[in-house]
Enzyme design. Structure first.
Site, PDB file in Angstrom:
ATOM      1  N   CYS A 220       0.802  -1.224   0.000  1.00  0.00           N
ATOM      2  CA  CYS A 220       0.000   0.000   0.000  1.00  0.00           C
ATOM      3  C   CYS A 220       0.835   1.274   0.000  1.00  0.00           C
ATOM      4  O   CYS A 220       0.299   2.361  -0.224  1.00  0.00           O
ATOM      5  CB  CYS A 220      -0.932  -0.003   1.209  1.00  0.00           C
ATOM      6  SG  CYS A 220      -2.086  -1.389   1.229  1.00  0.00           S
ATOM      7  N   HIS A 299      12.532   0.792   5.392  1.00  0.00           N
ATOM      8  CA  HIS A 299      12.287  -0.615   5.043  1.00  0.00           C
ATOM      9  C   HIS A 299      12.792  -1.509   6.175  1.00  0.00           C
ATOM     10  O   HIS A 299      13.954  -1.460   6.537  1.00  0.00           O
ATOM     11  CB  HIS A 299      13.012  -0.971   3.742  1.00  0.00           C
ATOM     12  CG  HIS A 299      12.396  -2.112   2.994  1.00  0.00           C
ATOM     13  ND1 HIS A 299      12.160  -3.347   3.567  1.00  0.00           N
ATOM     14  CD2 HIS A 299      11.933  -2.202   1.722  1.00  0.00           C
ATOM     15  CE1 HIS A 299      11.600  -4.139   2.679  1.00  0.00           C
ATOM     16  NE2 HIS A 299      11.439  -3.474   1.545  1.00  0.00           N
ATOM     17  N   HIS A 383      -1.708  19.615   7.816  1.00  0.00           N
ATOM     18  CA  HIS A 383      -2.598  18.539   7.390  1.00  0.00           C
ATOM     19  C   HIS A 383      -1.858  17.198   7.421  1.00  0.00           C
ATOM     20  O   HIS A 383      -0.664  17.136   7.101  1.00  0.00           O
ATOM     21  CB  HIS A 383      -3.133  18.798   5.978  1.00  0.00           C
ATOM     22  CG  HIS A 383      -3.760  20.145   5.810  1.00  0.00           C
ATOM     23  ND1 HIS A 383      -4.979  20.491   6.352  1.00  0.00           N
ATOM     24  CD2 HIS A 383      -3.311  21.268   5.163  1.00  0.00           C
ATOM     25  CE1 HIS A 383      -5.263  21.737   6.049  1.00  0.00           C
ATOM     26  NE2 HIS A 383      -4.258  22.229   5.326  1.00  0.00           N
ATOM     27  N   HIS A 387      -2.482   6.725   5.680  1.00  0.00           N
ATOM     28  CA  HIS A 387      -3.042   5.654   4.850  1.00  0.00           C
ATOM     29  C   HIS A 387      -4.249   5.028   5.514  1.00  0.00           C
ATOM     30  O   HIS A 387      -4.180   4.570   6.664  1.00  0.00           O
ATOM     31  CB  HIS A 387      -1.971   4.596   4.590  1.00  0.00           C
ATOM     32  CG  HIS A 387      -2.505   3.326   4.015  1.00  0.00           C
ATOM     33  ND1 HIS A 387      -3.305   3.289   2.889  1.00  0.00           N
ATOM     34  CD2 HIS A 387      -2.373   2.040   4.418  1.00  0.00           C
ATOM     35  CE1 HIS A 387      -3.626   2.042   2.630  1.00  0.00           C
ATOM     36  NE2 HIS A 387      -3.081   1.259   3.535  1.00  0.00           N
ATOM     37  N   HIS A 416     -14.270   5.427   5.447  1.00  0.00           N
ATOM     38  CA  HIS A 416     -15.717   5.236   5.521  1.00  0.00           C
ATOM     39  C   HIS A 416     -16.355   5.261   4.133  1.00  0.00           C
ATOM     40  O   HIS A 416     -17.199   4.426   3.813  1.00  0.00           O
ATOM     41  CB  HIS A 416     -16.340   6.324   6.397  1.00  0.00           C
ATOM     42  CG  HIS A 416     -17.821   6.217   6.550  1.00  0.00           C
ATOM     43  ND1 HIS A 416     -18.717   6.824   5.688  1.00  0.00           N
ATOM     44  CD2 HIS A 416     -18.586   5.551   7.467  1.00  0.00           C
ATOM     45  CE1 HIS A 416     -19.954   6.552   6.064  1.00  0.00           C
ATOM     46  NE2 HIS A 416     -19.898   5.786   7.147  1.00  0.00           N
ATOM     47  N   ASN A 420     -10.433   0.753   2.038  1.00  0.00           N
ATOM     48  CA  ASN A 420      -8.983   0.738   1.857  1.00  0.00           C
ATOM     49  C   ASN A 420      -8.693   0.585   0.361  1.00  0.00           C
ATOM     50  O   ASN A 420      -8.793  -0.503  -0.190  1.00  0.00           O
ATOM     51  CB  ASN A 420      -8.365  -0.409   2.653  1.00  0.00           C
ATOM     52  CG  ASN A 420      -6.843  -0.480   2.510  1.00  0.00           C
ATOM     53  OD1 ASN A 420      -6.244   0.257   1.729  1.00  0.00           O
ATOM     54  ND2 ASN A 420      -6.218  -1.365   3.261  1.00  0.00           N
TER      55      ASN A 420
END
Length: 492
Positions: A220, A299, A383, A387, A416, A420
């Site tokens: 993702c 990573h 802001h 994810h 909502h 995802n």
């Protein structure tokens, strides 16, 4: 004497400390400059003339000094990285025919898993606590009973998602296909031959010398990896445009087995995609929405647990699915800690860095049990785009970064409304902030994403201009309804 915390508002003490430390150089130089000016004003005209005459100017020295200044300035500007601008972006909005209300999802689960009622009950419990709404969408092939995850159906989903996002981007920016110099497409689980990037090139008849890349299997957070790759390419290719396409194709990856660890993604992942136009052309500076400031990638794949916490494999019956480990949130926390340790010195004001350093020294020298100081990232960013991987992910980051409900509103509402959507979720969140009319010139945005491997990547953008509320986009027909209250449990 009254207690200190009752007699003095600590909030204003902290604000005073922050202002003092962050402007220490200015506050030091102003008295010095004022003193020099006062001393100069106290001199009489004769003394000033005498001081001027005492100065000796040598032509060779002047020429050498000018040459040195010009040389240093040239080296500085030549070595300075090119500014990378985000001109605009477009998000795919699925049609209402793909909508999957809770009742529909559960009815299909009961029919597809008729021999395993416990798995159906498990999915119902997950869906009740997921934070998803009634308007999320799945591709047409998943609506069949049983689902038909064929290669043809997967290509069909990829075409409608990617081409719709690209068409919207062309319309918003006025970009022509022949103007694209770099194309990057990222999709983790669906990697056909020819690649998705080749599919885009074929559809829009892009130039034969285009630099195209197709990223797969990177989870993702692949969207920010694509941004990082585009940035590096734009640094070495002047006067270029780069288009990044981020998506996840659901059709071939819908798990049809009984393993609970693999059923979880079925409840969370939904259709989505985004196309982003980046450019290093100076002419784009005036209309671009944002400027890329930093990209930080972490990573943790060297650790075996981190490597296997999101793992594609077959179950005992041979069904392929994505297995999510119970250690996922703990590993995500460690990856986030490493990422913010790197990005902190790049973005935090001096006051926060000083407090963090003093606390670190205190723990090392005086007492290891001292509570570590969590930097206030609200001073560095206006802001936050976290994810929308799930309610637990957003809750954990809100807690660890000490964010308010408004700071994570874009993430919760995106989860909502759209579910995802993998690597494209960050752009739905950015679009939400714009649709609410909150994005002002100079605002800083922090995008944070997690991915298999295990990775935590983040990007920092600075708003180039105050952005008017868009009349189109994924939120155009529903933004007035948001934010909505999302209960802890939705009883099905």
């Amino acid at each position: 004497m009254p207690h200190f915390s009752n007699s003095v508002k600590l909030k204003y003490v902290k604000l005073g400390y922050q202002y003092l430390v962050n402007h220490i150089l200015t506050l030091t130089l102003i008295p010095v400059m004022a003193g020099v000016l006062i001393e100069v004003l106290r001199l009489g005209p004769a003394e000033i003339v005498s001081l001027w005459n005492s100065l000796h100017f040598d032509l060779v020295q002047i020429l050498c000094s000018c040459f040195f200044i010009i040389f240093v300035a040239t080296v500085y500007f030549m070595s300075k990285p090119r500014s990378i601008y985000l001109v605009d972006y477009a998000c795919y909005k699925p049609p209402v025919t793909c909508r999957v209300p809770f009742a529909t999802f559960m009815e299909h689960s009961r029919l597809n898993l008729s021999n395993n009622p416990k798995s159906v009950e498990f999915q119902m419990r997950i869906l009740e606590r997921s934070g998803l709404g009634e308007e999320t969408c799945l591709p047409p092939a998943i609506h069949y009973i049983p689902p038909t995850p064929t290669m043809e159906a997967a290509r069909g989903e990829a075409e409608i998602v990617i081409f719709s996002a690209m068409d919207s981007l062309f319309k918003k920016t006025g970009l022509k296909p022949k103007d694209i110099d770099i194309l990057i497409v990222n999709c983790s689980l669906f990697s056909p031959t020819p690649s998705l990037s080749a599919m885009v090139i074929n559809k829009y008849k892009l130039r034969s010398n285009i630099k195209s890349f197709n990223l797969s299997g990177m989870g993702c957070s692949a969207g920010l990896i694509s941004i990082d790759l585009a940035r590096d390419l734009l640094q070495v290719h002047p006067n270029s445009n780069a288009v990044v396409v981020s998506t996840e194709i659901i059709t071939p990856n819908y798990y049809q087995g009984k393993e609970r660890a693999m059923l979880l993604p079925n409840c969370l992942f939904r259709m989505g995609g985004a196309a982003i136009l980046l450019s290093n052309r100076r002419s784009e500076r005036w209309r671009a929405k944002y400027r890329l400031v930093h990209v930080v990638r972490t990573h943790k794949g060297a650790d075996d647990k981190a490597y296997r916490c999101v793992f594609e494999e077959e179950d005992k019956e041979g069904n392929v699915g994505i297995s999510l480990s119970k250690d996922l949130m703990a590993i995500a926390g460690e990856a986030l800690k490493s990422n913010i340790t790197t990005i902190g010195p790049l973005v935090l004001p001096a006051s926060e860095q000083l407090l963090f350093l003093l606390t670190l020294i205190g723990r090392k020298i005086f007492n290891p049990k001292w509570k570590p100081y969590i930097p206030d990232f609200k001073q560095a960013f206006e802001h936050f785009c976290i994810h929308a991987g799930g309610r637990a992910v957003i809750d954990e980051l809100q807690k660890n970064l000490q964010l308010s409900a408004e700071h994570v509103e874009a993430s919760r509402m995106t989860l909502h409304r759209f579910g995802n959507t993998s690597s494209s979720s960050l752009w739905y969140e950015m679009s939400y902030i714009e649709a609410k009319g909150r994005m002002k010139k100079g605002d800083r945005v922090w995008q944070i994403a997690f991915g298999s491997g295990f990775k935590c990547n983040s990007a920092v953008w600075k708003c180039n201009r105050t952005i008017k509320t868009p009349k189109d986009g994924p939120w155009a027909d529903c933004i007035q309804r948001y934010p909505v209250h999302i209960p802890e449990v939705v009883k099905l």
